[in-house]
Design an enzyme around this catalytic site. Structure first.
Site, PDB file in Angstrom:
ATOM      1  N   ARG A 107       0.925  -1.101  -0.081  1.00 43.31           N
ATOM      2  CA  ARG A 107      -0.041  -0.072  -0.041  1.00 43.31           C
ATOM      3  C   ARG A 107       0.965   1.140   0.119  1.00 43.31           C
ATOM      4  O   ARG A 107       1.900   1.441   0.794  1.00 43.31           O
ATOM      5  CB  ARG A 107      -0.774   0.048   1.122  1.00 43.31           C
ATOM      6  CG  ARG A 107      -1.556   1.176   1.534  1.00 43.31           C
ATOM      7  CD  ARG A 107      -2.475   1.362   2.495  1.00 43.31           C
ATOM      8  NE  ARG A 107      -3.566   0.577   1.934  1.00 43.31           N
ATOM      9  CZ  ARG A 107      -4.842   0.880   2.608  1.00 43.31           C
ATOM     10  NH1 ARG A 107      -5.317   1.561   3.735  1.00 43.31           N
ATOM     11  NH2 ARG A 107      -5.924  -0.045   2.060  1.00 43.31           N
ATOM     12  N   HIS A 134      -7.534   1.053  -6.227  1.00 46.04           N
ATOM     13  CA  HIS A 134      -7.680   0.293  -4.952  1.00 46.04           C
ATOM     14  C   HIS A 134      -8.410  -1.227  -5.605  1.00 46.04           C
ATOM     15  O   HIS A 134      -9.644  -1.693  -5.002  1.00 46.04           O
ATOM     16  CB  HIS A 134      -8.640   0.945  -3.961  1.00 46.04           C
ATOM     17  CG  HIS A 134      -8.584   0.055  -2.593  1.00 46.04           C
ATOM     18  ND1 HIS A 134      -7.708  -0.872  -2.276  1.00 46.04           N
ATOM     19  CD2 HIS A 134      -9.428   0.622  -1.413  1.00 46.04           C
ATOM     20  CE1 HIS A 134      -7.859  -1.195  -0.901  1.00 46.04           C
ATOM     21  NE2 HIS A 134      -8.746  -0.217  -0.569  1.00 46.04           N
ATOM     22  N   GLN A 137     -10.403  -3.868  -2.990  1.00 45.18           N
ATOM     23  CA  GLN A 137     -11.243  -3.500  -2.468  1.00 45.18           C
ATOM     24  C   GLN A 137     -12.642  -3.926  -3.407  1.00 45.18           C
ATOM     25  O   GLN A 137     -13.671  -4.410  -2.969  1.00 45.18           O
ATOM     26  CB  GLN A 137     -11.534  -2.191  -2.014  1.00 45.18           C
ATOM     27  CG  GLN A 137     -12.737  -1.456  -1.682  1.00 45.18           C
ATOM     28  CD  GLN A 137     -13.009  -2.059  -0.174  1.00 45.18           C
ATOM     29  OE1 GLN A 137     -12.125  -1.892   0.758  1.00 45.18           O
ATOM     30  NE2 GLN A 137     -14.258  -2.614   0.107  1.00 45.18           N
ATOM     31  N   ASP A 225     -17.591   7.038  -0.765  1.00 43.77           N
ATOM     32  CA  ASP A 225     -16.212   6.985  -0.214  1.00 43.77           C
ATOM     33  C   ASP A 225     -15.848   8.130   0.500  1.00 43.77           C
ATOM     34  O   ASP A 225     -16.548   9.151   0.230  1.00 43.77           O
ATOM     35  CB  ASP A 225     -15.452   6.534  -1.105  1.00 43.77           C
ATOM     36  CG  ASP A 225     -13.773   6.183  -0.295  1.00 43.77           C
ATOM     37  OD1 ASP A 225     -13.795   6.109   0.843  1.00 43.77           O
ATOM     38  OD2 ASP A 225     -12.801   6.184  -1.108  1.00 43.77           O
ATOM     39  N   CYS A 266     -16.360   1.489   1.224  1.00 50.20           N
ATOM     40  CA  CYS A 266     -15.121   0.603   1.507  1.00 50.20           C
ATOM     41  C   CYS A 266     -14.763   0.573   2.974  1.00 50.20           C
ATOM     42  O   CYS A 266     -14.143  -0.070   3.467  1.00 50.20           O
ATOM     43  CB  CYS A 266     -13.806   0.993   0.484  1.00 50.20           C
ATOM     44  SG  CYS A 266     -13.363   2.667   0.559  1.00 50.20           S
ATOM     45  N   ARG A 294     -13.168  -8.853   1.927  1.00 47.14           N
ATOM     46  CA  ARG A 294     -11.936  -8.536   1.661  1.00 47.14           C
ATOM     47  C   ARG A 294     -11.015  -9.788   1.875  1.00 47.14           C
ATOM     48  O   ARG A 294      -9.969  -9.976   1.299  1.00 47.14           O
ATOM     49  CB  ARG A 294     -11.194  -7.461   2.640  1.00 47.14           C
ATOM     50  CG  ARG A 294     -11.844  -5.914   2.146  1.00 47.14           C
ATOM     51  CD  ARG A 294     -11.700  -5.319   1.056  1.00 47.14           C
ATOM     52  NE  ARG A 294     -10.007  -5.509   0.842  1.00 47.14           N
ATOM     53  CZ  ARG A 294      -9.301  -4.320   1.288  1.00 47.14           C
ATOM     54  NH1 ARG A 294      -9.971  -3.480   1.828  1.00 47.14           N
ATOM     55  NH2 ARG A 294      -8.096  -4.268   0.979  1.00 47.14           N
TER      56      ARG A 294
HETATM   57  N1   CP Z   1     -11.098  -0.260   2.812  1.00 43.16           N
HETATM   58  C1   CP Z   1      -9.808  -0.337   2.961  1.00 43.16           C
HETATM   59  O1   CP Z   1      -8.944  -0.479   2.266  1.00 43.16           O
HETATM   60  O2   CP Z   1      -9.800  -0.119   4.527  1.00 43.16           O
HETATM   61  P1   CP Z   1      -8.121   0.138   5.155  1.00 43.16           P
HETATM   62  O3   CP Z   1      -7.587   1.453   4.861  1.00 43.16           O
HETATM   63  O4   CP Z   1      -8.492   0.133   6.690  1.00 43.16           O
HETATM   64  O5   CP Z   1      -7.154  -1.060   4.913  1.00 43.16           O
HETATM   65  N1  NVA Z   2     -10.112   6.704  -0.930  1.00 41.79           N
HETATM   66  C1  NVA Z   2      -9.675   6.275   0.382  1.00 41.79           C
HETATM   67  C2  NVA Z   2      -9.845   4.771   0.674  1.00 41.79           C
HETATM   68  C3  NVA Z   2      -9.310   4.272   2.031  1.00 41.79           C
HETATM   69  C4  NVA Z   2      -9.705   2.652   2.093  1.00 41.79           C
HETATM   70  C5  NVA Z   2      -8.263   6.804   0.646  1.00 41.79           C
HETATM   71  O1  NVA Z   2      -7.148   6.683  -0.457  1.00 41.79           O
HETATM   72  O2  NVA Z   2      -7.878   7.159   1.572  1.00 41.79           O
END
Ligand code: CP
Ligand code: NVA
Length: 308
Positions: A107, A134, A137, A225, A266, A294
């Site tokens: 990530r 992402h 997700q 989101d 998400c 997930r």
């Molecule tokens: N939805 C998601 O990716 O959550 P986290 O940021 O907690 O991993």
């Molecule tokens: N759009 C959000 C998703 C988190 C899972 C971010 O990137 O922070």
């Protein structure tokens, strides 16, 4: 080398096999304690590196639990604690990690980091979120939709809010799984033109409608989101809130969707910003099923990458 970098970069037949396998694994272990390994242990003897340059609850824990259920081992690493966060190149990091581990999940911020990791790694790399997409997700989200309502093909999915990284992977899924996607949000926060081109090229042009009520009419699935993503400047927070407030998902907005419409997010959610608590906790909401899936979807993605 089978990386999982994005939904539009993975063959539709492979995406479908991943979801079928996720459902099969979920069904096979229904009712068992979470720490019980699966009957088959396809990751037996394998080591998986989980690298985080941003915070995470779901991705971190679901990957860690998933590897263990598959019989493998994990190391969860913070980018800041690695030399990666202190000037070592991504390419060198990838080459070194490849000598120790069988699979890398990362990530990160810039998509270029993910792509460079994949280019120089001798083991598969999985995208656990970048500023741009992402995919894990949305594999879980498609799985969740289909568990509740059957095939997602030809359904109407409406995204209300910021045209961000999670939207991008929904756009890729629309092209690959063949559903209709509508974006409703303020023009300054429109999704990237590339995603419009991708969907149009797949015969599923994204509809844009600035009026959320009109956009949501008859929707089978409504998604939103956070208004401020992890890579967004905090200085933009107030402006974004003002731009996005008309696109908050409320019970009044959901009333314009199909009667059996689902609501997805998400998570993490900012209750009473992008979505009201009444919708989050209401009859349409499947947000915690998404979170659970997930785990199952990513187990199937890891098996896909390792061919096990
Ligand atoms: N939805 C998601 O990716 O959550 P986290 O940021 O907690 O991993
Ligand atoms: N759009 C959000 C998703 C988190 C899972 C971010 O990137 O922070």
């Amino acid at each position: 080398m089978t990386h999982f970098l994005d939904i539009h970069k993975t063959d539709p037949a492979a995406l479908r096999r991943i979801l079928d396998n996720a459902i099969a694994m979920k069904t096979a272990r229904a009712g068992r304690p979470k720490g019980t390994p699966d009957d088959t242990r396809p990751l037996d003897g394998r080591m998986v590196a989980l690298i985080f340059e941003k915070p995470s609850t779901r991705t971190r824990i679901s990957f860690d639990v998933g590897v263990r259920q598959l019989g493998g081992q994990t190391m969860v690493l913070s980018g800041a604690d690695m030399q990666l966060g202190h000037g070592e190149t991504i390419a060198d990091t990838a080459r070194v990690l490849s000598r120790y581990v069988d699979l890398i999940m990362i990530r990160t911020f810039e998509e270029a980091t993910l792509l460079e990791m994949a280019e120089y790694s001798d083991v598969p790399v999985i995208n656990g979120l970048t500023n741009r997409t992402h995919p894990c997700q949305i594999m879980a989200d498609v799985m969740t939709y289909e568990e509740h309502r059957g095939p997602i093909a030809d359904r109407k999915v409406v995204w209300s809010g910021d045209g961000n990284n999670v939207f991008a992977s929904f756009a890729h899924a629309a092209g690959q799984f063949g559903f209709d996607l509508t974006f409703t949000g303020p023009e300054p926060l429109d999704p990237e033109p590339a995603w419009f081109e991708f969907c149009a090229g797949r015969g599923r042009p994204i509809t844009v409608d600035r009026d959320p009520v009109r956009a949501v009419a008859g929707a089978d699935l409504v998604v939103t989101d956070t208004w401020v993503s992890m890579h967004d400047a905090q200085s933009a927070r107030e402006r974004r809130h003002n731009q996005l407030r008309p696109y908050q998902v409320t019970e009044a907005l959901m009333a314009h969707a199909a009667p059996d419409a689902l609501f997805m997010h998400c998570l993490p959610a900012h209750r009473d910003d992008e979505v009201t608590s009444a919708v989050m906790d209401g009859a349409h909401s499947v947000v915690f099923d998404e979170a659970e899936n997930r785990l199952h979807a990513q187990k199937a993605i890891m098996r896909h990458c390792l061919g096990v």
